[in-house]
Scaffold this active site. Structure first.
Site, mmCIF file in Angstrom:
data_model
loop_
_atom_site.group_PDB
_atom_site.id
_atom_site.type_symbol
_atom_site.label_atom_id
_atom_site.label_comp_id
_atom_site.label_asym_id
_atom_site.label_seq_id
_atom_site.Cartn_x
_atom_site.Cartn_y
_atom_site.Cartn_z
ATOM 1 N N HIS A 195 7.640 -2.471 2.318
ATOM 2 C CA HIS A 195 7.623 -0.983 2.225
ATOM 3 C C HIS A 195 8.858 -0.213 2.147
ATOM 4 O O HIS A 195 9.058 0.673 1.230
ATOM 5 C CB HIS A 195 6.718 -0.346 3.547
ATOM 6 C CG HIS A 195 5.255 -0.925 3.879
ATOM 7 N ND1 HIS A 195 4.517 -1.318 2.649
ATOM 8 C CD2 HIS A 195 4.697 -1.267 4.934
ATOM 9 C CE1 HIS A 195 3.337 -1.853 3.332
ATOM 10 N NE2 HIS A 195 3.477 -1.889 4.301
ATOM 11 N N LYS A 207 8.046 0.721 15.737
ATOM 12 C CA LYS A 207 6.849 0.517 16.553
ATOM 13 C C LYS A 207 6.871 1.541 17.645
ATOM 14 O O LYS A 207 8.163 1.431 18.302
ATOM 15 C CB LYS A 207 6.063 -0.361 16.652
ATOM 16 C CG LYS A 207 5.884 -1.323 15.438
ATOM 17 C CD LYS A 207 4.319 -2.006 15.557
ATOM 18 C CE LYS A 207 3.937 -2.777 14.113
ATOM 19 N NZ LYS A 207 3.203 -1.648 13.107
ATOM 20 N N HIS A 232 0.900 -1.166 0.161
ATOM 21 C CA HIS A 232 -0.100 0.082 -0.137
ATOM 22 C C HIS A 232 0.905 1.178 0.046
ATOM 23 O O HIS A 232 0.508 2.304 -0.253
ATOM 24 C CB HIS A 232 -1.001 0.070 1.058
ATOM 25 C CG HIS A 232 -0.502 0.285 2.543
ATOM 26 N ND1 HIS A 232 0.021 -0.620 3.396
ATOM 27 C CD2 HIS A 232 -0.515 1.377 3.303
ATOM 28 C CE1 HIS A 232 0.516 -0.005 4.510
ATOM 29 N NE2 HIS A 232 0.160 1.371 4.416
HETATM 30 C C1 BG6 Z 1 1.189 -2.637 7.365
HETATM 31 C C2 BG6 Z 1 2.036 -3.260 8.350
HETATM 32 O O1 BG6 Z 1 1.803 -3.175 6.262
HETATM 33 O O2 BG6 Z 1 1.901 -1.015 7.412
HETATM 34 C C3 BG6 Z 1 1.728 -2.450 9.744
HETATM 35 O O3 BG6 Z 1 1.549 -4.490 8.373
HETATM 36 C C4 BG6 Z 1 2.010 -1.074 9.786
HETATM 37 O O4 BG6 Z 1 2.228 -2.987 10.857
HETATM 38 C C5 BG6 Z 1 1.335 -0.390 8.559
HETATM 39 O O5 BG6 Z 1 1.515 -0.615 10.998
HETATM 40 C C6 BG6 Z 1 1.942 1.015 8.413
HETATM 41 O O6 BG6 Z 1 0.913 1.619 7.333
HETATM 42 P P1 BG6 Z 1 0.834 3.202 7.474
HETATM 43 O O7 BG6 Z 1 0.071 3.503 6.090
HETATM 44 O O8 BG6 Z 1 -0.157 3.437 8.447
HETATM 45 O O9 BG6 Z 1 2.059 3.735 7.656
#
Ligand code: BG6
Length: 487
Positions: A238, A337, A176
């Site tokens: 990511h 985190k 994403h």
């Molecule tokens: C997800 C992870 O892919 O991305 C999560 O599994 C994480 O652990 C999240 O919190 C973070 O996404 P964003 O868009 O909130 O930065």
């Protein structure tokens, strides 16, 4: 405008579907991007859940949309697009035939997206049943979530299984982060401006930091997270994808094949970290209780409810890309985190000027810095040195050009990565999805790090509410660098 499509969300009652996928489709509707005649078909496991689905969805939208986005009129209109169905993804029962009838009623020409919001372990079975029951048409695509697999080997197995039923061009592996508007803006910044691209290499750039810090802890995902850890959950996908977009050569066209080919070259050029390289270049951390913005929050082990676990909730890496463009430039990757602030940012630090014509009296000349912030707000900042205009002396200080993208473009549009990617999948545009070769290459770089951690050492501890373990600061100090931490 997109043609009408059907999107089946397997795992329609799950956390991802309720928190991200339904809000994404609701926003698409609100913005006029959900074509009339489209259907969103969330699957649930029992008839009872199906009857309650609309109430569940309404509640989910109310809790997960931003303030002011939900309203009864739009909800009622959006609810018309929702067609909950009962399907047990691991059983070859009649429910599949019922789903096929619903889809076939609109003909085989209509775009079908099967979104597997499911544990990767059942991807294979679900695809097999889709095939066995005759649901896959030429206009079908399957969307799978990251992380694919647990290591290179398991990823290959999963990808191999999906490939038995779908062609590579029908498989949309989602990350994403690639759907975030600012991430695409990163490409625009690089490839639509001569200014930066001509200064985008080892001759001009000193180091690049890519950092995703989160304030959340385990949330309700202990089962998944304790097995995965930050390296698999965030770095393998990511962070490496962001690294690819920052470091890749210009694709000849902005189509999927060209972009993916360039990203793959970056992954192939990543210097492997094996054995002692891991000890020297990678820091893993785990949070202990601490003060997060005035609130005492528990440590990882307390949240987990277990006496011990070596799962990392923080990773920092010094990486190198061994090619002509990037020789000698450290890329610092960091994620964690329960850190002090939620922020995702790419910081490009330029080299210092080669000669200070002003001498020491004007103060240090700071290197130029380009900061591309992806969240919480979306902005681009460029820090330059400038003369103070309020006195006759020559005094230099850094000033910042600041483009607040979120404010500039916020009206009537909610930047939502899932919305963009779901609509791209419906439109059969795979440019922002990941190719199987990229998954393979990314794991190849990650696997030896995991192997070393299994052999040796434990995570360094950091307080919740801090910027991570001291070892992560020391990693950069070795090169006379420091993390840029927001405000
Ligand atoms: C997800 C992870 O892919 O991305 C999560 O599994 C994480 O652990 C999240 O919190 C973070 O996404 P964003 O868009 O909130 O930065």
């Amino acid at each position: 405008m997109l043609n009408p499509f059907d999107i089946v969300i397997f795992g329609g009652g799950g956390d991802l579907a309720l928190r991200k996928l339904l809000p994404a489709m609701y926003r698409a509707y609100q913005e006029g991007n959900l074509p009339e005649g489209s259907r969103v078909l969330p699957t649930v496991r029992a008839e009872e859940q199906k009857e309650q689905y609309l109430a569940t969805a309404e509640q989910a939208l109310q809790s997960h949309l931003s303030e002011g986005e939900f309203n009864a009129k739009d909800w009622q209109a959006f609810a018309q697009f929702l067609v909950p169905v009962v399907v047990n993804v691991t059983e070859a029962d009649d429910n599949w035939d019922a789903l096929k009838d619903i889809l076939d009623a609109d003909g085989e020409e209509k775009s079908r997206v099967f979104y597997l919001s499911l544990p990767p372990a059942v991807y294979g079975t679900c695809c097999e049943l889709l095939s066995q029951k005759g649901l896959i048409t030429d206009n079908s695509r399957v969307v799978v979530e990251k992380p694919i697999g647990y290591c290179g080997k398991s990823a290959e197995e999963i990808n191999g299984k999906i490939a038995q039923f779908f062609d590579e061009n029908q498989i949309f592996r989602i990350d994403h982060y690639l759907g975030k508007e600012t991430v695409q803006n990163l490409m625009a910044l690089r490839f639509a401006n001569a200014l930066f691209e001509n200064l985008w290499d080892a001759k001009s750039i000193d180091n690049i930091q890519i950092s995703i810090s989160e304030t959340v802890g385990l949330e309700s995902r202990a089962g998944f997270y304790d097995k995965a850890g930050a390296l698999r959950d965030m770095v393998q996908n990511h962070l490496l994808q962001l690294l690819c977009l920052v470091a890749m050569e210009s694709p000849s066209k902005l189509n999927a094949n060209s972009i993916r080919a360039e990203k793959l070259k970056v992954l192939e050029a990543l210097r492997p970290l094996v054995g002692e390289d891991v000890d020297d270049n990678v820091v893993r951390g785990q949070y202990v209780p601490g003060d997060l913005n005035g609130k005492l929050v528990p440590g990882y082990l307390e949240e987990l409810g277990e006496g011990s676990s070596t799962t990392e909730t923080f990773v920092a890496i010094r990486a190198h890309i061994d090619n002509w463009r990037w020789a000698g430039v450290p890329f610092y990757l960091r994620t964690g985190k329960r850190m002090k602030k939620r922020c995702a940012e790419i910081v490009v630090e330029y080299k210092p000027v080669s000669h200070n014509v002003y001498g020491p009296s004007v103060g240090p000349i700071q290197p130029n810095r380009l900061e591309i912030r992806l969240q919480p707000e979306e902005s681009i900042q460029l820090t330059l040195m400038s003369k103070r205009l309020d006195n006759l002396e020559m005094q230099l200080e850094p000033v910042t050009l600041n483009i607040e993208l979120s404010q500039q473009y916020s009206k009537g549009f909610h930047s939502d990565a899932y919305k963009r990617l779901m609509l791209d999948a419906a439109a059969n545009n795979p440019a922002l999805f990941i190719h199987r070769d990229e998954v393979r290459e990314a794991w190849q770089w990650i696997d030896p790090i995991i192997a070393r951690w299994q052999e040796k050492g434990t995570p360094s501890l950091y307080r919740a509410g801090s910027w991570g373990p001291e070892a992560a600061d020391e990693l950069l100090e070795e090169n006379n660098h420091a993390w840029f931490n927001v405000g």
